[in-house]
Design an enzyme around this catalytic site. Structure first.
Site, PDB file in Angstrom:
ATOM      1  N   GLY A 151       0.784  -1.239   0.000  1.00  0.00           N
ATOM      2  CA  GLY A 151       0.000   0.000   0.000  1.00  0.00           C
ATOM      3  C   GLY A 151       0.809   1.279   0.000  1.00  0.00           C
ATOM      4  O   GLY A 151       0.296   2.345   0.368  1.00  0.00           O
ATOM      5  N   ARG A 161     -14.562 -15.331 -10.754  1.00  0.00           N
ATOM      6  CA  ARG A 161     -14.220 -13.900 -10.853  1.00  0.00           C
ATOM      7  C   ARG A 161     -15.463 -13.017 -10.901  1.00  0.00           C
ATOM      8  O   ARG A 161     -15.487 -11.928 -10.337  1.00  0.00           O
ATOM      9  CB  ARG A 161     -13.394 -13.641 -12.114  1.00  0.00           C
ATOM     10  N   MET A 208      -3.927  -6.795  -6.984  1.00  0.00           N
ATOM     11  CA  MET A 208      -3.395  -7.902  -7.776  1.00  0.00           C
ATOM     12  C   MET A 208      -4.485  -8.891  -8.205  1.00  0.00           C
ATOM     13  O   MET A 208      -4.375 -10.095  -7.983  1.00  0.00           O
ATOM     14  CB  MET A 208      -2.304  -8.622  -6.973  1.00  0.00           C
ATOM     15  N   LEU A 217      -9.407  -8.200 -13.530  1.00  0.00           N
ATOM     16  CA  LEU A 217     -10.788  -7.733 -13.404  1.00  0.00           C
ATOM     17  C   LEU A 217     -11.620  -8.205 -14.597  1.00  0.00           C
ATOM     18  O   LEU A 217     -11.133  -8.252 -15.731  1.00  0.00           O
ATOM     19  CB  LEU A 217     -10.798  -6.206 -13.323  1.00  0.00           C
ATOM     20  N   HIS A 221       1.133   0.961 -13.191  1.00  0.00           N
ATOM     21  CA  HIS A 221       1.822  -0.267 -13.573  1.00  0.00           C
ATOM     22  C   HIS A 221       3.322   0.019 -13.594  1.00  0.00           C
ATOM     23  O   HIS A 221       3.746   1.051 -14.121  1.00  0.00           O
ATOM     24  CB  HIS A 221       1.348  -0.725 -14.956  1.00  0.00           C
ATOM     25  N   THR A 228      -8.893  -0.231 -18.947  1.00  0.00           N
ATOM     26  CA  THR A 228      -9.781  -0.775 -19.973  1.00  0.00           C
ATOM     27  C   THR A 228      -9.755  -2.294 -19.820  1.00  0.00           C
ATOM     28  O   THR A 228      -8.914  -2.820 -19.078  1.00  0.00           O
ATOM     29  CB  THR A 228      -9.304  -0.360 -21.384  1.00  0.00           C
ATOM     30  N   GLU A 235      -8.587  -4.764 -21.415  1.00  0.00           N
ATOM     31  CA  GLU A 235      -7.333  -5.470 -21.653  1.00  0.00           C
ATOM     32  C   GLU A 235      -6.334  -5.141 -20.550  1.00  0.00           C
ATOM     33  O   GLU A 235      -6.084  -3.957 -20.266  1.00  0.00           O
ATOM     34  CB  GLU A 235      -6.773  -5.063 -23.023  1.00  0.00           C
ATOM     35  N   GLU A 257       6.980   6.116  -8.722  1.00  0.00           N
ATOM     36  CA  GLU A 257       5.538   5.845  -8.631  1.00  0.00           C
ATOM     37  C   GLU A 257       4.895   6.769  -7.608  1.00  0.00           C
ATOM     38  O   GLU A 257       3.808   7.302  -7.825  1.00  0.00           O
ATOM     39  CB  GLU A 257       5.289   4.389  -8.227  1.00  0.00           C
TER      40      GLU A 257
HETATM   41  C1  GRF Z   1       3.567  -1.092  -7.462  1.00  0.00           C
HETATM   42  O1  GRF Z   1       4.825  -1.363  -8.030  1.00  0.00           O
HETATM   43  C2  GRF Z   1       2.532  -0.882  -8.526  1.00  0.00           C
HETATM   44  O2  GRF Z   1       3.030  -0.270  -9.674  1.00  0.00           O
HETATM   45  C3  GRF Z   1       2.104  -2.284  -8.843  1.00  0.00           C
HETATM   46  O3  GRF Z   1       2.116  -2.955  -7.617  1.00  0.00           O
HETATM   47  C4  GRF Z   1       3.028  -2.315  -6.727  1.00  0.00           C
HETATM   48  C5  GRF Z   1       2.247  -1.947  -5.516  1.00  0.00           C
HETATM   49  O4  GRF Z   1       3.050  -1.421  -4.489  1.00  0.00           O
HETATM   50  N1  GRF Z   1       0.842  -2.285  -9.521  1.00  0.00           N
HETATM   51  P1  GRF Z   1       2.356  -0.757  -3.218  1.00  0.00           P
HETATM   52  O5  GRF Z   1       1.377  -1.777  -2.669  1.00  0.00           O
HETATM   53  O6  GRF Z   1       1.671   0.494  -3.662  1.00  0.00           O
HETATM   54  O7  GRF Z   1       3.463  -0.499  -2.256  1.00  0.00           O
END
Ligand code: GRF
Length: 211
Positions: free
Chosen positions: A12, A65, A90, A93, A109, A141, A143, A174
């Site tokens: 998180g 799902r 993770m 969807l 991502h 989206t 895909e 990020e």
């Molecule tokens: C991040 O690298 C994000 O890009 C990917 O999963 C990771 C999540 O990290 N989708 P966190 O849970 O936000 O620390």
């Protein structure tokens, strides 16, 4: 005031970066809820300590799902989201779920999409001999890891990088990129063009950081 609902599965750290930026920069938004598919998601602890409502919808409790996504959507919608924010969520969807939040769900991502959708992005970038790597915020989206690109951040791949060292440097980016992209979204300065690109209406050039 816009309601953000953030979906996580683990650590998180992106969610924390978003919550902190929202508070520090006084966004016209609030984190209405943090929802996880895992009860042991570490990020839930931060949310609870900071007075953010949390919920868990355990995917293992559902047959397929579709059933999981239906239950998840019901919980999300209870928080009346303007925007659903995938932050390390993770789960793949279903198209119906994605359609339900069409145009109001973003993801981050850890690669420079459209390169390396899916898992193990850093390892794959190193193995491919990439000289740059990075991260992408995009509109979700059906895909997986596709959809209009909102913003990207770039880091250099160093000759001695391992999957972990590269992941750590990308993660720092990020934490800068996702809050910035969300803020734009909240301020309504982004538009998806007919050819599917996301542009900043103010002509703001910072849809790419780093490099
Ligand atoms: C991040 O690298 C994000 O890009 C990917 O999963 C990771 C999540 O990290 N989708 P966190 O849970 O936000 O620390």
């Amino acid at each position: 005031m816009k309601n953000l609902v953030i979906l996580i599965s683990g650590r998180g750290s992106n969610m924390v970066a978003i919550a902190e930026a929202c508070a520090a920069e006084g966004w016209d938004a609030r984190i209405a809820a943090v929802i996880s598919n895992r009860i042991d998601a570490q990020g839930l602890v931060y949310a609870q300590r900071n007075g953010i409502p949390t919920a868990v919808v355990n995917h293992r409790d559902f047959e397929d799902r579709e059933a999981f996504d239906a239950a998840l959507a019901q919980v999300i919608d209870g928080f009346e989201p303007d925007l659903v924010v995938l932050a390390g969520f993770m789960r793949i969807l279903t198209p119906g779920f994605v359609q339900h939040y069409s145009g109001r769900m973003l993801n981050i991502h850890p690669s420079l999409l459209p390169a390396f959708p899916g898992l193990h992005t850093h390892r794959r970038a190193i193995e491919a001999g990439c000289k740059v790597a990075g991260t992408t915020v995009h509109v979700v989206t059906p895909e997986l890891d596709h959809g209009p690109i909102v913003a990207q951040a770039v880091v250099q791949v160093r000759p001695d990088d391992t999957e972990d060292t590269l992941a750590a440097r990308v993660l720092v980016m990020e934490h800068r990129l996702y809050p910035r992209a969300l803020r734009w979204w909240i301020e309504g300065v982004l538009e998806v063009t007919v050819d599917g690109r996301v542009v900043h209406l103010g002509g703001e050039p910072q849809q790419l950081i780093g490099g």
